[in-house]
Write an enzyme that holds these catalytic residues in place. Structure first.
Site, PDB file in Angstrom:
ATOM      1  N   SER A 118      13.317  33.349  70.234  1.00  0.00           N
ATOM      2  CA  SER A 118      12.441  34.484  70.476  1.00  0.00           C
ATOM      3  C   SER A 118      13.190  35.788  70.319  1.00  0.00           C
ATOM      4  O   SER A 118      14.408  35.851  70.468  1.00  0.00           O
ATOM      5  CB  SER A 118      11.856  34.402  71.891  1.00  0.00           C
ATOM      6  OG  SER A 118      11.234  33.155  72.104  1.00  0.00           O
ATOM      7  N   HIS A 123      11.123  49.983  67.033  1.00  0.00           N
ATOM      8  CA  HIS A 123      11.569  50.993  66.071  1.00  0.00           C
ATOM      9  C   HIS A 123      10.715  52.238  66.281  1.00  0.00           C
ATOM     10  O   HIS A 123       9.503  52.136  66.494  1.00  0.00           O
ATOM     11  CB  HIS A 123      11.421  50.491  64.627  1.00  0.00           C
ATOM     12  CG  HIS A 123      12.133  49.207  64.349  1.00  0.00           C
ATOM     13  ND1 HIS A 123      13.496  49.127  64.200  1.00  0.00           N
ATOM     14  CD2 HIS A 123      11.668  47.944  64.215  1.00  0.00           C
ATOM     15  CE1 HIS A 123      13.842  47.875  63.967  1.00  0.00           C
ATOM     16  NE2 HIS A 123      12.744  47.139  63.973  1.00  0.00           N
ATOM     17  N   CYS A 146       8.355  31.632  71.443  1.00  0.00           N
ATOM     18  CA  CYS A 146       7.973  30.231  71.311  1.00  0.00           C
ATOM     19  C   CYS A 146       7.946  29.631  72.704  1.00  0.00           C
ATOM     20  O   CYS A 146       8.848  29.855  73.499  1.00  0.00           O
ATOM     21  CB  CYS A 146       8.960  29.464  70.438  1.00  0.00           C
ATOM     22  SG  CYS A 146       8.913  29.887  68.693  1.00  0.00           S
TER      23      CYS A 146
END
Length: 272
Positions: A118, A123, A146
Site C-alpha cells: 500500500s 502532490h 490492499c
C-alpha cells in the site's frame, strides 16, 4: 458477489483487492497584483510544505491502521511539494464490523485493518492566470490499500485537513480475491456512493454530483461550495476596499473559475 457484516466469507489466503481513493482539492484566490500573487504562493508553500503534508499523511496512515515503511518528501522551487509514504499491513486480531459500513471516518482515530503493498501520496500544484488575477492551488492525494478496509475511512479527515472550494473524489476497487472454494470476489463491501462517507455537516456546505459505474466498481463524486463570501477570496484586504463594480467583476471571475473546475470545461464568462 459482495460481503456484508452478516455474510462474512472465509477467503483463500490474503485479501488482495486493491482499493484506491483519489482526493483532489482546489483552493481559489483573487490576486490582483504580482505582489499579492507572490504573497499567496508564499502562504501556500508554508501552509502545505512537505513537512506538514508528511504529518497529514502520517495521520491518514494511523486512520487506516497501517505501518510506515518509508517516507520520501520534497519541496520544489519555485513552489509545490510532494510526499510519498510506503506502508505495510498493520497487526490485526479482529476486523471491526463497522469497517464494512458506509459511514464517515474519524478525524483522526485508529481503525485497525490488514493492509499490504500500500502507499499514500500527495502532490501540490500552485498556479495562476496570467491576466485575470486568479490564483489556484490544487492538491492531489492518493491512498491505495490492499486488505479489508477501504481508504474511504480517511476521507473525512482529509476534507478537514485542507481549505477546499472544489473537491473531486474517485474511488475504485480493482482486481479480485477468492473464497476458500475458489470463487472470485471483485469487491468485499457494500457501497452506493462516496457521499455516504462524507458527514452531513460537511455535505450541507457543498453542491454534489455523483457519476458512478457500479458494474465496474468505479465511484466518482465532485463537490463545490454553495455559499460565497468575497472576503474569503481576497488576499490581504477586504471587499470594502473595492467599488461595487469591482466586487461584481471579481466575484464573476472567481465563480466562473470554480464552475469550470467543477464541471471540467471552459466557460465563456462574457468578460473581455
Amino acid at each position: 458477489m459482495q460481503l456484508t457484516p452478516k455474510q462474512l466469507v472465509e477467503l483463500h489466503g490474503f485479501n488482495n483487492l486493491t482499493k484506491s481513493l483519489s482526493f483532489n482539492m482546489y483552493d481559489i484566490c483573487y490576486t490582483k497584483t504580482k505582489e499579492e500573487r507572490d504573497a499567496y504562493l508564499n502562504y501556500i508553500d508554508e501552509q502545505y510544505n512537505a513537512q506538514r503534508l508528511t504529518k497529514t499523511l502520517s495521520n491518514v496512515t494511523d486512520i487506516i491502521g497501517a505501518n510506515i515503511l518509508n517516507v520520501a518528501k520534497q519541496d520544489y522551487v519555485p513552489q509545490g511539494a510532494s510526499v510519498t509514504i510506503l506502508v505495510s499491513e498493520g497487526p490485526v486480531d479482529e476486523s471491526p464490523v463497522e469497517s464494512f459500513e458506509e459511514s464517515p471516518g474519524p478525524i483522526p482515530g485508529s481503525v485497525i485493518a490488514q493492509l499490504d503493498k500500500s502507499h499514500i501520496t500527495v502532490h501540490t500544484y500552485p498556479e495562476s492566470h496570467p491576466d485575470e488575477g486568479i490564483s489556484t492551488f490544487r492538491a492531489d492525494i492518493d491512498v491505495s490499500t490492499c486488505g479489508e478496509i477501504s481508504p474511504l475511512k480517511a476521507l473525512h479527515y482529509l476534507i478537514h485537513s485542507f481549505e477546499t472550494d472544489v473537491m473531486t473524489i474517485d474511488y475504485r476497487v480493482r482486481g479480485f480475491t477468492r473464497d476458500v472454494n475458489g470463487h472470485k470476489l471483485f469487491i468485499d463491501h457494500e457501497i452506493n456512493s462516496i457521499q455516504n462517507y462524507i458527514p452531513d455537516e460537511i455535505q450541507m456546505y457543498y453542491d454534489m454530483i455523483d457519476v458512478n459505474v457500479y458494474q465496474e466498481n468505479i465511484f466518482h463524486t465532485k463537490c463545490k461550495l454553495k455559499e460565497f463570501d468575497l472576503d474569503n477570496y481576497l488576499f490581504g484586504y477586504k471587499k470594502d476596499k473595492l467599488t461595487p463594480d469591482e466586487q461584481d467583476i471579481i466575484t464573476h471571475k472567481l465563480k466562473s473559475e470554480m464552475d469550470e473546475i467543477f464541471y471540467g470545461k471552459n466557460i465563456n464568462n462574457g468578460l473581455m
